[in-house]
Scaffold this motif. Structure first.
Motif, short mmCIF file in Angstrom:
data_model
loop_
_atom_site.label_atom_id
_atom_site.label_comp_id
_atom_site.label_asym_id
_atom_site.label_seq_id
_atom_site.Cartn_x
_atom_site.Cartn_y
_atom_site.Cartn_z
N GLY A 70 48.37 21.39 -15.63
CA GLY A 70 47.59 20.85 -14.53
C GLY A 70 46.83 21.92 -13.80
N ARG A 71 47.46 23.08 -13.57
CA ARG A 71 46.78 24.18 -12.89
C ARG A 71 45.63 24.71 -13.74
N ARG A 72 45.86 24.84 -15.03
CA ARG A 72 44.78 25.31 -15.91
C ARG A 72 43.60 24.36 -15.88
N GLU A 73 43.89 23.07 -15.92
CA GLU A 73 42.81 22.09 -15.86
C GLU A 73 42.07 22.17 -14.53
N ALA A 74 42.82 22.37 -13.46
CA ALA A 74 42.18 22.47 -12.15
C ALA A 74 41.26 23.68 -12.07
N TRP A 75 41.78 24.85 -12.54
CA TRP A 75 40.96 26.06 -12.50
C TRP A 75 39.77 25.96 -13.45
N THR A 76 39.95 25.31 -14.59
CA THR A 76 38.83 25.12 -15.52
C THR A 76 37.76 24.24 -14.89
N GLY A 77 38.21 23.18 -14.21
CA GLY A 77 37.25 22.31 -13.54
C GLY A 77 36.50 23.02 -12.43
N ARG A 78 37.23 23.84 -11.65
CA ARG A 78 36.58 24.59 -10.59
C ARG A 78 35.58 25.60 -11.13
N LEU A 79 35.96 26.28 -12.21
CA LEU A 79 35.06 27.24 -12.83
C LEU A 79 33.81 26.56 -13.35
N PHE A 80 33.99 25.40 -13.96
CA PHE A 80 32.84 24.66 -14.47
C PHE A 80 31.92 24.23 -13.34
N LEU A 81 32.50 23.80 -12.22
CA LEU A 81 31.68 23.39 -11.07
C LEU A 81 30.91 24.57 -10.49
N VAL A 82 31.56 25.74 -10.44
CA VAL A 82 30.89 26.94 -9.93
C VAL A 82 29.72 27.32 -10.83
N LEU A 83 29.94 27.29 -12.14
CA LEU A 83 28.86 27.61 -13.08
C LEU A 83 27.73 26.61 -12.97
N LEU A 84 28.08 25.34 -12.83
CA LEU A 84 27.05 24.31 -12.69
C LEU A 84 26.27 24.50 -11.40
N MET A 85 26.97 24.88 -10.33
CA MET A 85 26.29 25.13 -9.06
C MET A 85 25.33 26.31 -9.18
N LEU A 86 25.76 27.37 -9.87
CA LEU A 86 24.90 28.53 -10.05
C LEU A 86 23.65 28.17 -10.86
N VAL A 87 23.84 27.40 -11.92
CA VAL A 87 22.70 26.99 -12.74
C VAL A 87 21.72 26.16 -11.92
N THR A 88 22.24 25.39 -10.98
CA THR A 88 21.37 24.54 -10.16
C THR A 88 20.69 25.32 -9.05
N VAL A 89 21.42 26.24 -8.44
CA VAL A 89 20.92 26.92 -7.24
C VAL A 89 20.02 28.10 -7.57
N VAL A 90 20.32 28.82 -8.64
CA VAL A 90 19.57 30.05 -8.95
C VAL A 90 18.06 29.81 -9.06
N PRO A 91 17.58 28.73 -9.72
CA PRO A 91 16.12 28.53 -9.77
C PRO A 91 15.50 28.38 -8.39
N PHE A 92 16.19 27.70 -7.47
CA PHE A 92 15.65 27.54 -6.12
C PHE A 92 15.65 28.87 -5.37
N VAL A 93 16.70 29.66 -5.57
CA VAL A 93 16.73 30.99 -4.95
C VAL A 93 15.60 31.85 -5.49
N SER A 94 15.37 31.77 -6.79
CA SER A 94 14.28 32.54 -7.39
C SER A 94 12.93 32.13 -6.82
N LEU A 95 12.71 30.82 -6.67
CA LEU A 95 11.46 30.35 -6.06
C LEU A 95 11.31 30.89 -4.64
N PHE A 96 12.39 30.82 -3.87
CA PHE A 96 12.33 31.25 -2.47
C PHE A 96 12.04 32.74 -2.36
N VAL A 97 12.74 33.55 -3.16
CA VAL A 97 12.53 35.00 -3.10
C VAL A 97 11.12 35.36 -3.55
#
Length: 274
Positions: A4-31
């Motif tokens: 259960g802990r491994r699944e939770a950490w895997t899910g959190r890691l996936f969400l973080v990676l997904l957030m980075l993929v989503t946010v980085v293009p907007f940060v690049s545009l802004f900079v």
């Protein structure tokens, strides 16, 4: 427990990676938008002297005031009419159990498979023959029709889960069909209606293809559609182009952030009902 802990950490890691993929293009545009006009910045390098005035320059250069008003008019033409038609059709197909409802619903489902790109050529000639080319109606009317399959599917999914006993009780109290729809079912459908309104707003505001094909005047397009004309004029000025893109994206981001809780609650309500 370990699994259960491994699944939770895997899910959190996936969400973080997904957030980075989503946010980085907007940060690049802004900079990039903060670099000096006419420069060619590389990557996410923060400028030594941020040019905040690029946003004001882009607003004036792209005539954002006119584009904002045009987009508001198009949204006001598409969203309310689409909600009204989809709600009445979804009520008829999902709750009234009308004759032939399965065939009609199948036609709407088939409409979900119809891509905008596949009908753009015949749509152009149809709009031209109607005398609506190069007007906002050339965007409003096709969008209403193209949004109907999904909108009706969405509202039917709500009404089909409303208990029939509720309508029977209202009829016993003397409610006619219109009162049953307007006073009983529409208030209960507000979560589904509000989430659908958000989706229709986002899709209409960001409509690009129909705007550039059916309307020549950028002042009659949506803000996203007018970006093509802005890019043609300022395509070599990357910071100014990025600033204009962020200004066009800002209203949709603001609307989604303001109503995200209602939108998510409507989705969860539908999943629980399903």
């Amino acid at each position: 427990m370990i699994v259960g802990r491994r699944e939770a950490w895997t899910g959190r890691l996936f969400l973080v990676l997904l957030m980075l993929v989503t946010v980085v293009p907007f940060v690049s545009l802004f900079v990039t938008a903060l670099h000096p006009s006419g420069s060619y910045p590389a990557g996410l390098e923060w400028p030594e002297d941020p040019q905040w005035g690029n946003f004001a320059d882009a607003f004036r250069a792209a005539h954002m005031g006119e584009l904002l008003w045009s987009s508001v008019l198009i949204v006001l033409g598409v969203v309310p009419i689409s909600l009204l038609l989809a709600t009445t059709a979804g009520f008829a197909l999902g709750h009234l159990r009308m004759a032939g409802r399965h065939l009609v619903f199948l036609l709407f489902v088939l409409g979900l498979t119809l891509p905008f790109e596949g009908i753009i050529t015949p749509l152009y000639y149809l709009v031209r023959d109607m005398g609506l080319l190069n007007t906002r109606w050339a965007i409003i009317l096709p969008l209403i029709g193209l949004f109907m399959p999904f909108a009706v599917f969405w509202m039917r999914a709500h009404f089909i889960n409303v208990p029939a006993d509720l309508s029977e009780a209202a009829r016993i109290d003397g409610a006619n069909l219109w009162q049953l729809f307007w006073r009983v079912h529409v208030p209960l459908a507000m979560p589904a209606l509000s989430s659908l309104a958000i989706l229709l707003f986002l899709w209409t505001w960001n409509q690009f293809l129909l705007a550039i094909v059916l309307v020549d005047d950028p002042a009659q397009r949506t803000m996203a559609g007018a970006l093509g004309a802005f890019q043609g004029q300022w395509g070599t000025d990357i910071p100014l182009l990025c600033a204009g893109s962020l200004l066009i994206l800002a209203p949709t981001l603001a609307v989604f952030l303001a109503f995200q809780r209602r939108f998510v609650s409507a989705l969860l309500q539908g999943s629980l009902k399903g």
